[in-house]
Design a protein around this motif. Structure first.
Motif, PDB file in Angstrom:
ATOM      1  N   MET A 136      -1.269   8.841  -0.577  1.00 34.78           N
ATOM      2  CA  MET A 136      -1.203   9.204  -1.993  1.00 34.78           C
ATOM      3  C   MET A 136      -1.229   7.897  -2.775  1.00 34.78           C
ATOM      4  O   MET A 136      -0.209   7.413  -3.259  1.00 34.78           O
ATOM      5  CB  MET A 136       0.082   9.984  -2.300  1.00 34.78           C
ATOM      6  CG  MET A 136       0.172  11.327  -1.637  1.00 34.78           C
ATOM      7  SD  MET A 136       1.691  12.190  -2.109  1.00 34.78           S
ATOM      8  CE  MET A 136       1.546  13.659  -1.091  1.00 34.78           C
ATOM      9  N   LEU A 137      -2.410   7.315  -2.874  1.00 34.46           N
ATOM     10  CA  LEU A 137      -2.531   5.938  -3.333  1.00 34.46           C
ATOM     11  C   LEU A 137      -1.886   5.702  -4.684  1.00 34.46           C
ATOM     12  O   LEU A 137      -1.204   4.700  -4.880  1.00 34.46           O
ATOM     13  CB  LEU A 137      -4.001   5.524  -3.382  1.00 34.46           C
ATOM     14  CG  LEU A 137      -4.246   4.095  -3.882  1.00 34.46           C
ATOM     15  CD1 LEU A 137      -3.619   3.074  -2.949  1.00 34.46           C
ATOM     16  CD2 LEU A 137      -5.730   3.830  -4.057  1.00 34.46           C
ATOM     17  N   GLY A 138      -2.094   6.617  -5.651  1.00 32.52           N
ATOM     18  CA  GLY A 138      -1.574   6.384  -6.995  1.00 32.52           C
ATOM     19  C   GLY A 138      -0.078   6.195  -7.022  1.00 32.52           C
ATOM     20  O   GLY A 138       0.432   5.190  -7.547  1.00 32.52           O
ATOM     21  N   SER A 139       0.669   7.139  -6.449  1.00 35.56           N
ATOM     22  CA  SER A 139       2.123   7.029  -6.464  1.00 35.56           C
ATOM     23  C   SER A 139       2.613   6.005  -5.446  1.00 35.56           C
ATOM     24  O   SER A 139       3.639   5.345  -5.665  1.00 35.56           O
ATOM     25  CB  SER A 139       2.771   8.394  -6.218  1.00 35.56           C
ATOM     26  OG  SER A 139       2.280   9.007  -5.049  1.00 35.56           O
ATOM     27  N   THR A 143       5.061   2.737  -6.340  1.00 32.99           N
ATOM     28  CA  THR A 143       6.343   2.540  -5.662  1.00 32.99           C
ATOM     29  C   THR A 143       6.314   1.383  -4.673  1.00 32.99           C
ATOM     30  O   THR A 143       7.281   1.166  -3.942  1.00 32.99           O
ATOM     31  CB  THR A 143       6.760   3.822  -4.927  1.00 32.99           C
ATOM     32  OG1 THR A 143       5.729   4.199  -4.003  1.00 32.99           O
ATOM     33  CG2 THR A 143       6.976   4.960  -5.912  1.00 32.99           C
ATOM     34  N   GLY A 144       5.213   0.634  -4.629  1.00 33.61           N
ATOM     35  CA  GLY A 144       5.127  -0.528  -3.748  1.00 33.61           C
ATOM     36  C   GLY A 144       4.910  -0.186  -2.292  1.00 33.61           C
ATOM     37  O   GLY A 144       5.175  -1.012  -1.419  1.00 33.61           O
ATOM     38  N   GLN A 145       4.391   1.009  -2.000  1.00 36.96           N
ATOM     39  CA  GLN A 145       4.198   1.431  -0.610  1.00 36.96           C
ATOM     40  C   GLN A 145       2.747   1.335  -0.146  1.00 36.96           C
ATOM     41  O   GLN A 145       2.448   1.721   0.984  1.00 36.96           O
ATOM     42  CB  GLN A 145       4.677   2.878  -0.441  1.00 36.96           C
ATOM     43  CG  GLN A 145       6.148   3.073  -0.743  1.00 36.96           C
ATOM     44  CD  GLN A 145       6.561   4.523  -0.585  1.00 36.96           C
ATOM     45  OE1 GLN A 145       6.550   5.086   0.504  1.00 36.96           O
ATOM     46  NE2 GLN A 145       6.941   5.150  -1.688  1.00 36.96           N
ATOM     47  N   ALA A 146       1.858   0.816  -0.977  1.00 37.74           N
ATOM     48  CA  ALA A 146       0.447   0.685  -0.607  1.00 37.74           C
ATOM     49  C   ALA A 146       0.160  -0.775  -0.276  1.00 37.74           C
ATOM     50  O   ALA A 146      -0.125  -1.583  -1.155  1.00 37.74           O
ATOM     51  CB  ALA A 146      -0.442   1.172  -1.744  1.00 37.74           C
ATOM     52  N   ALA A 179      -0.013  -2.583  -9.638  1.00 35.05           N
ATOM     53  CA  ALA A 179       0.333  -1.232 -10.098  1.00 35.05           C
ATOM     54  C   ALA A 179       1.805  -0.893  -9.858  1.00 35.05           C
ATOM     55  O   ALA A 179       2.290   0.131 -10.351  1.00 35.05           O
ATOM     56  CB  ALA A 179      -0.546  -0.197  -9.398  1.00 35.05           C
ATOM     57  N   ARG A 180       2.522  -1.740  -9.133  1.00 32.49           N
ATOM     58  CA  ARG A 180       3.913  -1.435  -8.796  1.00 32.49           C
ATOM     59  C   ARG A 180       4.791  -1.405 -10.040  1.00 32.49           C
ATOM     60  O   ARG A 180       4.695  -2.265 -10.909  1.00 32.49           O
ATOM     61  CB  ARG A 180       4.449  -2.466  -7.807  1.00 32.49           C
ATOM     62  CG  ARG A 180       5.855  -2.172  -7.317  1.00 32.49           C
ATOM     63  CD  ARG A 180       6.244  -3.094  -6.187  1.00 32.49           C
ATOM     64  NE  ARG A 180       7.513  -2.689  -5.598  1.00 32.49           N
ATOM     65  CZ  ARG A 180       8.032  -3.233  -4.487  1.00 32.49           C
ATOM     66  NH1 ARG A 180       7.359  -4.197  -3.869  1.00 32.49           N
ATOM     67  NH2 ARG A 180       9.178  -2.803  -4.021  1.00 32.49           N
ATOM     68  N   THR A 366       6.935  10.724  -3.144  1.00 35.79           N
ATOM     69  CA  THR A 366       6.736   9.279  -3.115  1.00 35.79           C
ATOM     70  C   THR A 366       7.540   8.613  -4.221  1.00 35.79           C
ATOM     71  O   THR A 366       8.192   7.586  -3.997  1.00 35.79           O
ATOM     72  CB  THR A 366       5.242   8.954  -3.285  1.00 35.79           C
ATOM     73  OG1 THR A 366       4.483   9.739  -2.371  1.00 35.79           O
ATOM     74  CG2 THR A 366       4.979   7.489  -3.023  1.00 35.79           C
ATOM     75  N   MET A 367       7.528   9.195  -5.409  1.00 36.55           N
ATOM     76  CA  MET A 367       8.234   8.607  -6.542  1.00 36.55           C
ATOM     77  C   MET A 367       9.739   8.607  -6.346  1.00 36.55           C
ATOM     78  O   MET A 367      10.447   7.773  -6.922  1.00 36.55           O
ATOM     79  CB  MET A 367       7.861   9.345  -7.825  1.00 36.55           C
ATOM     80  CG  MET A 367       6.412   9.173  -8.254  1.00 36.55           C
ATOM     81  SD  MET A 367       5.950   7.462  -8.604  1.00 36.55           S
ATOM     82  CE  MET A 367       6.892   7.165 -10.101  1.00 36.55           C
ATOM     83  N   GLN A 368      10.252   9.509  -5.523  1.00 32.69           N
ATOM     84  CA  GLN A 368      11.692   9.545  -5.252  1.00 32.69           C
ATOM     85  C   GLN A 368      12.178   8.235  -4.641  1.00 32.69           C
ATOM     86  O   GLN A 368      13.349   7.879  -4.775  1.00 32.69           O
ATOM     87  CB  GLN A 368      12.023  10.725  -4.327  1.00 32.69           C
ATOM     88  CG  GLN A 368      13.489  10.856  -3.949  1.00 32.69           C
ATOM     89  CD  GLN A 368      14.419  11.135  -5.118  1.00 32.69           C
ATOM     90  OE1 GLN A 368      14.073  11.886  -6.017  1.00 32.69           O
ATOM     91  NE2 GLN A 368      15.603  10.532  -5.107  1.00 32.69           N
ATOM     92  N   THR A 369      11.303   7.489  -3.983  1.00 35.41           N
ATOM     93  CA  THR A 369      11.701   6.192  -3.421  1.00 35.41           C
ATOM     94  C   THR A 369      11.872   5.136  -4.507  1.00 35.41           C
ATOM     95  O   THR A 369      12.450   4.075  -4.255  1.00 35.41           O
ATOM     96  CB  THR A 369      10.666   5.697  -2.396  1.00 35.41           C
ATOM     97  OG1 THR A 369       9.424   5.418  -3.058  1.00 35.41           O
ATOM     98  CG2 THR A 369      10.448   6.739  -1.304  1.00 35.41           C
TER      99      THR A 369
END
Length: 413
Positions: A136-139, A143-146, A179-180, A366-369
């Motif tokens: 889920m690239l956008g979120s 959130t810094g997970q990409a 994007a983070r 994802t945003m919950q992180t």
């Protein structure tokens, strides 16, 4: 302003949704094709930005294609509200797009009511939520997970590189870290979505309040044997890749019964056979395995068991075997305080509701992180989604949009 008197404008919301769905429509199938970073996807994003800008919001697109429209204070933290605009191939009219349009309508309803939020509201249309490239690239970028390593190597099921698709769309994959978002900048995330399942319709409930979201494990398996004549090759001398695939598929119900839960799902959704010919034994089968559950331990157990079954099937049919992990999203419990805020809003609106898990992945998990996140569902007719037959009745749509609006008021009063 009396908050109880504020409501969404259903006519304007329908106009927004119709505007989004002018992009990627297929007259042949009745479905929508806004695959992530495709021409139709990017045209839709630009149209959505223009609509927000025309309504006076402060608009921008980040390096991964997430589109934002800010309402309220120019500085300080914000509540982000929205969903995605991309679709699966021949997807439906409501998946994702409803949440983005309802978020914009909620912001406009508050503006029209002269509501002054305590913090900014940022409407978002996230990018690449449907997992064309495995995540889920956008979120994930927000959130810094990409990671750049993943972005550099990720491909879709047709072999298209993510970084190339971004380049064609006018985006620079090397800027993904920009994007983070900082936890200090984002107070909460709120998303409205169709349920994509039959639970709410069956229960006669207007609103679902998600408490947790299933994780998603995406594996790609390749079985390689020998392509040969289907008439001259005896059954016991075949190295049939498709036969290995069917053995693996047939084992799924037993594995879930043994190791899974009521929330477990295992799906073989995409299959490529080579050669794909009526009179030739399949020499190679490449296929996806998607594993979902609300427990990480259960997901891991099912993943390991599926790998063992694939190895066994390969040995039994004289095949070679490779398994490639494509992506992993952990299951996630959502913020209790946001679920309670939605519950209070729904009660005040006099709507029926129930707490529930989400079997489908959403940006909220994802945003919950990054920040407290909430997810609101409305019923899906016959539980159908990812299909041209996807449908939700308009009264349910307006109920969901008002639930979103009044939850947003509670978060920004």
């Amino acid at each position: 302003m009396k908050h109880a008197t504020v409501s969404v404008d259903g006519t304007r919301l329908k106009s927004l949704l119709d505007g989004v769905n002018q992009f990627g429509f297929s007259p042949e199938t009745g479905g929508y094709n806004r695959l992530a970073f495709s021409e139709s996807d990017m045209a839709c994003r630009n149209w959505f930005m223009e609509k927000m800008q025309a309504e006076g919001l402060d608009v921008r697109m980040d390096p991964v294609g997430n589109v934002f429209g800010r309402f309220g204070p120019a500085d300080g933290p914000c509540v982000i509200v929205g969903s995605h605009l991309d679709t699966v191939a021949d997807g439906g009219a409501f998946d994702g797009s409803l949440g983005a349009c309802a978020a914009l309508e909620a912001a406009l309803a508050l503006r029209d009511a002269n509501y002054a939020p305590s913090c900014a509201i940022e409407v978002v249309a996230t990018s690449e939520e449907e997992g064309r490239f495995g995540g889920m690239l956008g979120s994930q970028a927000m959130t810094g997970q990409a990671s750049l390593d993943w972005v550099n190597s990720a491909r879709d099921s047709d072999g298209v590189l993510l970084k190339e698709a971004m380049r064609v769309a006018g985006l620079d994959w090397a800027r993904v870290p920009e994007a983070r978002r900082s936890p200090q900048d984002v107070k909460a995330f709120l998303e409205l979505h169709i349920e994509q399942g039959p639970v709410l319709e069956r229960a006669g409930c207007a609103i679902g309040i998600a408490e947790e979201v299933s994780g998603v494990c995406y594996l790609e398996v390749q079985l390689s044997g020998v392509a040969n004549h289907s008439g001259t090759t005896p059954m016991d001398l075949r190295c049939d890749a498709f036969a290995g695939l069917t053995d693996i598929s047939a084992s799924i119900p037993e594995l879930i019964a043994k190791l899974g839960t009521e929330q477990s799902r295992i799906t073989i959704g995409k299959v490529d056979l080579v050669p794909n010919h009526p009179h030739t034994i399949a020499g190679r089968a490449t296929f996806s395995i998607i594993i979902r559950d609300t427990s990480r331990d259960v997901m891991c157990a099912l993943r390991d068991a599926m790998q063992r079954r694939a190895e066994d099937a390969a040995e039994r049919h004289g095949l070679t075997f490779t398994l490639t992990p494509k992506s992993w999203l952990d299951p996630q419990k959502l913020a209790l305080e946001l679920a309670e805020a939605t519950e209070h809003a729904v009660k005040e609106l006099g709507l029926t509701y129930q707490r529930m898990p989400s079997g489908a992945g959403h940006d909220a998990q994802t945003m919950q992180t990054l920040c407290p996140s909430g997810l609101i569902f409305i019923p899906s007719q016959r539980g159908i989604s990812h299909s041209p037959e996807e449908y939700s009745v308009w009264s349910d749509i307006e109920n969901g949009a008002n639930a979103l609006l009044h939850t947003l008021i509670k978060l920004t009063s």
